[in-house]
Design a protein around this motif. Structure first.
Motif, PDB file in Angstrom:
ATOM      1  N   PHE A   1      14.092   8.534   6.906  1.00 25.42           N
ATOM      2  CA  PHE A   1      13.378   9.803   6.712  1.00 25.42           C
ATOM      3  C   PHE A   1      13.400  10.211   5.234  1.00 25.42           C
ATOM      4  O   PHE A   1      12.395  10.628   4.665  1.00 25.42           O
ATOM      5  CB  PHE A   1      14.025  10.925   7.541  1.00 25.42           C
ATOM      6  N   ALA A   2      14.568  10.109   4.628  1.00 22.19           N
ATOM      7  CA  ALA A   2      14.714  10.545   3.230  1.00 22.19           C
ATOM      8  C   ALA A   2      13.937   9.659   2.273  1.00 22.19           C
ATOM      9  O   ALA A   2      13.616  10.079   1.155  1.00 22.19           O
ATOM     10  CB  ALA A   2      16.197  10.554   2.842  1.00 22.19           C
ATOM     11  N   ASP A   3      13.621   8.439   2.706  1.00 21.69           N
ATOM     12  CA  ASP A   3      12.929   7.503   1.826  1.00 21.69           C
ATOM     13  C   ASP A   3      11.415   7.672   1.849  1.00 21.69           C
ATOM     14  O   ASP A   3      10.704   7.053   1.057  1.00 21.69           O
ATOM     15  CB  ASP A   3      13.285   6.060   2.209  1.00 21.69           C
ATOM     16  N   PHE A   4      10.887   8.515   2.747  1.00 27.91           N
ATOM     17  CA  PHE A   4       9.485   8.875   2.656  1.00 27.91           C
ATOM     18  C   PHE A   4       9.249   9.650   1.358  1.00 27.91           C
ATOM     19  O   PHE A   4      10.172  10.244   0.788  1.00 27.91           O
ATOM     20  CB  PHE A   4       9.074   9.767   3.832  1.00 27.91           C
ATOM     21  N   TYR A   5       8.001   9.678   0.925  1.00 32.00           N
ATOM     22  CA  TYR A   5       7.589  10.570  -0.155  1.00 32.00           C
ATOM     23  C   TYR A   5       6.968  11.816   0.470  1.00 32.00           C
ATOM     24  O   TYR A   5       6.428  11.763   1.587  1.00 32.00           O
ATOM     25  CB  TYR A   5       6.578   9.883  -1.082  1.00 32.00           C
ATOM     26  N   TYR A   6       7.035  12.922  -0.247  1.00 35.70           N
ATOM     27  CA  TYR A   6       6.588  14.209   0.279  1.00 35.70           C
ATOM     28  C   TYR A   6       5.781  14.944  -0.782  1.00 35.70           C
ATOM     29  O   TYR A   6       6.152  14.925  -1.963  1.00 35.70           O
ATOM     30  CB  TYR A   6       7.795  15.077   0.657  1.00 35.70           C
TER      31      TYR A   6
ATOM     32  N   LEU B   1      14.041  19.311  -1.344  1.00 40.36           N
ATOM     33  CA  LEU B   1      14.754  18.661  -2.447  1.00 40.36           C
ATOM     34  C   LEU B   1      16.159  18.227  -2.043  1.00 40.36           C
ATOM     35  O   LEU B   1      16.681  17.219  -2.545  1.00 40.36           O
ATOM     36  CB  LEU B   1      14.822  19.601  -3.648  1.00 40.36           C
ATOM     37  N   ALA B   2      16.776  18.974  -1.130  1.00 40.12           N
ATOM     38  CA  ALA B   2      18.108  18.598  -0.660  1.00 40.12           C
ATOM     39  C   ALA B   2      18.062  17.357   0.220  1.00 40.12           C
ATOM     40  O   ALA B   2      19.062  16.642   0.337  1.00 40.12           O
ATOM     41  CB  ALA B   2      18.728  19.752   0.114  1.00 40.12           C
ATOM     42  N   PHE B   3      16.919  17.090   0.811  1.00 44.03           N
ATOM     43  CA  PHE B   3      16.822  16.012   1.793  1.00 44.03           C
ATOM     44  C   PHE B   3      16.184  14.739   1.245  1.00 44.03           C
ATOM     45  O   PHE B   3      16.695  13.634   1.454  1.00 44.03           O
ATOM     46  CB  PHE B   3      16.028  16.488   3.005  1.00 44.03           C
ATOM     47  N   ALA B   4      15.052  14.853   0.552  1.00 46.34           N
ATOM     48  CA  ALA B   4      14.311  13.676   0.105  1.00 46.34           C
ATOM     49  C   ALA B   4      15.080  12.917  -0.969  1.00 46.34           C
ATOM     50  O   ALA B   4      15.839  13.505  -1.752  1.00 46.34           O
ATOM     51  CB  ALA B   4      12.948  14.100  -0.437  1.00 46.34           C
TER      52      ALA B   4
ATOM     53  N   PRO C   1       8.487  -3.394   4.586  1.00 44.77           N
ATOM     54  CA  PRO C   1       9.187  -2.747   3.470  1.00 44.77           C
ATOM     55  C   PRO C   1       8.348  -2.526   2.218  1.00 44.77           C
ATOM     56  O   PRO C   1       8.784  -1.797   1.328  1.00 44.77           O
ATOM     57  CB  PRO C   1      10.344  -3.719   3.187  1.00 44.77           C
ATOM     58  N   ASN C   2       7.163  -3.124   2.137  1.00 46.83           N
ATOM     59  CA  ASN C   2       6.325  -2.903   0.957  1.00 46.83           C
ATOM     60  C   ASN C   2       5.520  -1.609   1.043  1.00 46.83           C
ATOM     61  O   ASN C   2       4.874  -1.215   0.064  1.00 46.83           O
ATOM     62  CB  ASN C   2       5.350  -4.076   0.767  1.00 46.83           C
ATOM     63  N   LEU C   3       5.530  -0.955   2.196  1.00 48.13           N
ATOM     64  CA  LEU C   3       4.771   0.279   2.373  1.00 48.13           C
ATOM     65  C   LEU C   3       5.538   1.466   1.808  1.00 48.13           C
ATOM     66  O   LEU C   3       6.761   1.550   1.913  1.00 48.13           O
ATOM     67  CB  LEU C   3       4.484   0.524   3.853  1.00 48.13           C
ATOM     68  N   LYS C   4       4.796   2.393   1.230  1.00 46.29           N
ATOM     69  CA  LYS C   4       5.355   3.673   0.791  1.00 46.29           C
ATOM     70  C   LYS C   4       4.532   4.773   1.438  1.00 46.29           C
ATOM     71  O   LYS C   4       3.340   4.894   1.188  1.00 46.29           O
ATOM     72  CB  LYS C   4       5.348   3.785  -0.731  1.00 46.29           C
ATOM     73  N   PHE C   5       5.193   5.566   2.288  1.00 55.96           N
ATOM     74  CA  PHE C   5       4.516   6.627   3.020  1.00 55.96           C
ATOM     75  C   PHE C   5       4.684   7.957   2.286  1.00 55.96           C
ATOM     76  O   PHE C   5       5.802   8.331   1.910  1.00 55.96           O
ATOM     77  CB  PHE C   5       5.099   6.767   4.428  1.00 55.96           C
ATOM     78  N   VAL C   6       3.582   8.666   2.104  1.00 55.86           N
ATOM     79  CA  VAL C   6       3.598  10.015   1.542  1.00 55.86           C
ATOM     80  C   VAL C   6       3.238  10.974   2.666  1.00 55.86           C
ATOM     81  O   VAL C   6       2.143  10.886   3.241  1.00 55.86           O
ATOM     82  CB  VAL C   6       2.590  10.168   0.385  1.00 55.86           C
TER      83      VAL C   6
ATOM     84  N   ALA D   1       0.806  -1.214   0.000  1.00 57.37           N
ATOM     85  CA  ALA D   1       0.000   0.000   0.000  1.00 57.37           C
ATOM     86  C   ALA D   1       0.844   1.271   0.000  1.00 57.37           C
ATOM     87  O   ALA D   1       1.930   1.328   0.581  1.00 57.37           O
ATOM     88  CB  ALA D   1      -0.917   0.015   1.221  1.00 57.37           C
ATOM     89  N   VAL D   2       0.285   2.298  -0.639  1.00 59.76           N
ATOM     90  CA  VAL D   2       0.743   3.668  -0.455  1.00 59.76           C
ATOM     91  C   VAL D   2      -0.078   4.249   0.694  1.00 59.76           C
ATOM     92  O   VAL D   2      -1.313   4.157   0.695  1.00 59.76           O
ATOM     93  CB  VAL D   2       0.549   4.514  -1.722  1.00 59.76           C
ATOM     94  N   VAL D   3       0.594   4.822   1.688  1.00 58.99           N
ATOM     95  CA  VAL D   3      -0.060   5.368   2.872  1.00 58.99           C
ATOM     96  C   VAL D   3       0.155   6.882   2.891  1.00 58.99           C
ATOM     97  O   VAL D   3       1.286   7.359   3.056  1.00 58.99           O
ATOM     98  CB  VAL D   3       0.502   4.743   4.163  1.00 58.99           C
ATOM     99  N   PHE D   4      -0.919   7.618   2.695  1.00 55.57           N
ATOM    100  CA  PHE D   4      -0.865   9.077   2.725  1.00 55.57           C
ATOM    101  C   PHE D   4      -1.089   9.524   4.161  1.00 55.57           C
ATOM    102  O   PHE D   4      -2.146   9.268   4.754  1.00 55.57           O
ATOM    103  CB  PHE D   4      -1.940   9.645   1.798  1.00 55.57           C
TER     104      PHE D   4
END
Length: 320
Positions: free
Chosen positions: A236-241, A256-259, A197-202, A152-155
């Motif tokens: 932290f950097a592997d989250f989506y924003y 942009l410098a961090f993500a 590890p299958n989760l993607k957090f936005v 899942a993508v988790v917003f």
């Protein structure tokens, strides 16, 4: 300049029955903002105005759990059925994040499974804290396991702080940013991204204060004995924003410098952010001369296309 067509990962929906229910519960606003009007036609008009090709719809705070598990389960199904119907009616325009019932974990698991297996949801939206319990708490591990099974993508959307707001300071201005930051810290402190590890957090609104304060927070991991600080920074950097209300020349460079590359997505926050606010932040994005075309196209639509399979079927052109 003409903007590339955007994919908006932070656009809200207020189904009529949900709005009526909130008013009956005495909820007339969120984050210091009155509940706005919403309609499909209004959403399509704003999308045309902002150059948005596709949007992923989500219910904002306070969500559906106002203290009663049974009522929350009923309302979650109401809003998800409504959102799924909008997507079915306009499949090339909309996707949606399913609303769940936290802190009711059993209800959340059941609704997530229904949303993914029956309604083809694009992910789920979770409020950073649910009645004072933050994402990352071990009480939510069974839900994380279920979401991990669905890849899942988790917003992650902010809500009211458990301690309440300060008179004269609207929650959306500062408290919401802290709420998201707390959730991100707690998720990483408790190793949720690596355990599932299958989760993607936005993270909404550029992660609140996270990019700016990330190294300070990593040091706090050492102080609490929770995590290796360098591992924490990588997580932290592997989250989506998303860029909702955050595309300014002050906030965007830090993000942009961090993500990680490819992890910054466009967001409008309409209709809670009015058209004038959205136009202002869009103009800052579009006029930012420090962005190369690859980065600009990534924020606009490319990064979202890789994250959401729905949009790969009908890709957005890079043409301006």
């Amino acid at each position: 300049m003409n903007s590339p067509k955007r994919i908006d990962v932070h656009q809200h929906i207020l189904p009529p029955e949900y709005g009526d229910w909130l008013y009956k519960q005495g909820v007339v606003g969120a984050g210091g903002i009155n509940l706005p009007e919403w309609s499909v036609d209004g959403a399509l008009d704003v999308m045309d105005t902002f150059g948005i090709a596709r949007s992923i719809l989500s219910v904002s705070t306070p969500g559906v759990h106002l203290g009663d598990d049974r009522e929350a389960r009923v309302m979650a199904r109401v809003v998800n059925d409504y959102a799924a119907q909008v997507v079915s009616d306009y499949p090339e325009k909309f996707g949606y994040f399913a609303t769940l019932t936290l802190p009711d974990v059993d209800g959340a698991i059941a609704e997530a499974n229904h949303a993914f297996t029956v309604q083809n949801a694009d992910g789920v939206v979770l409020i950073a804290n649910s009645r004072g319990l933050y994402l990352g708490d071990q009480a939510f591990d069974p839900l994380m396991e279920e979401l991990n099974r669905h890849h899942a993508v988790v917003f992650v959307h902010p809500g009211e702080l458990p301690g309440g707001s300060v008179d004269g300071i609207p929650s959306f201005a500062m408290d919401f940013l802290l709420d998201t930051t707390r959730a991100a810290f707690n998720l990483v402190k408790n190793n949720v991204p690596r355990r599932y590890p299958n989760l993607k957090f936005v993270l909404a609104h550029a992660g609140g204060f996270l990019p700016f304060a990330s190294h300070r927070m990593a040091i706090a991991m050492v102080a609490t004995g929770a995590r290796d600080p360098f591992e924490a920074l990588r997580d932290f950097a592997d989250f989506y924003y998303d860029t909702a209300l955050s595309g300014s020349p002050a906030a965007l460079p830090s993000l942009l410098a961090f993500a990680n590359p490819g992890h910054v997505l466009y967001g409008s926050d309409w209709p809670f952010a009015p058209v004038a606010a959205g136009a202002y932040f869009n103009s800052l994005l579009d006029s930012n001369e420090t962005l190369d075309e690859r980065t600009r196209a990534g924020i606009s639509h490319r990064n979202a296309q890789f994250l959401f399979p729905r949009f790969l079927a009908h890709p957005v052109s890079d043409a301006t």
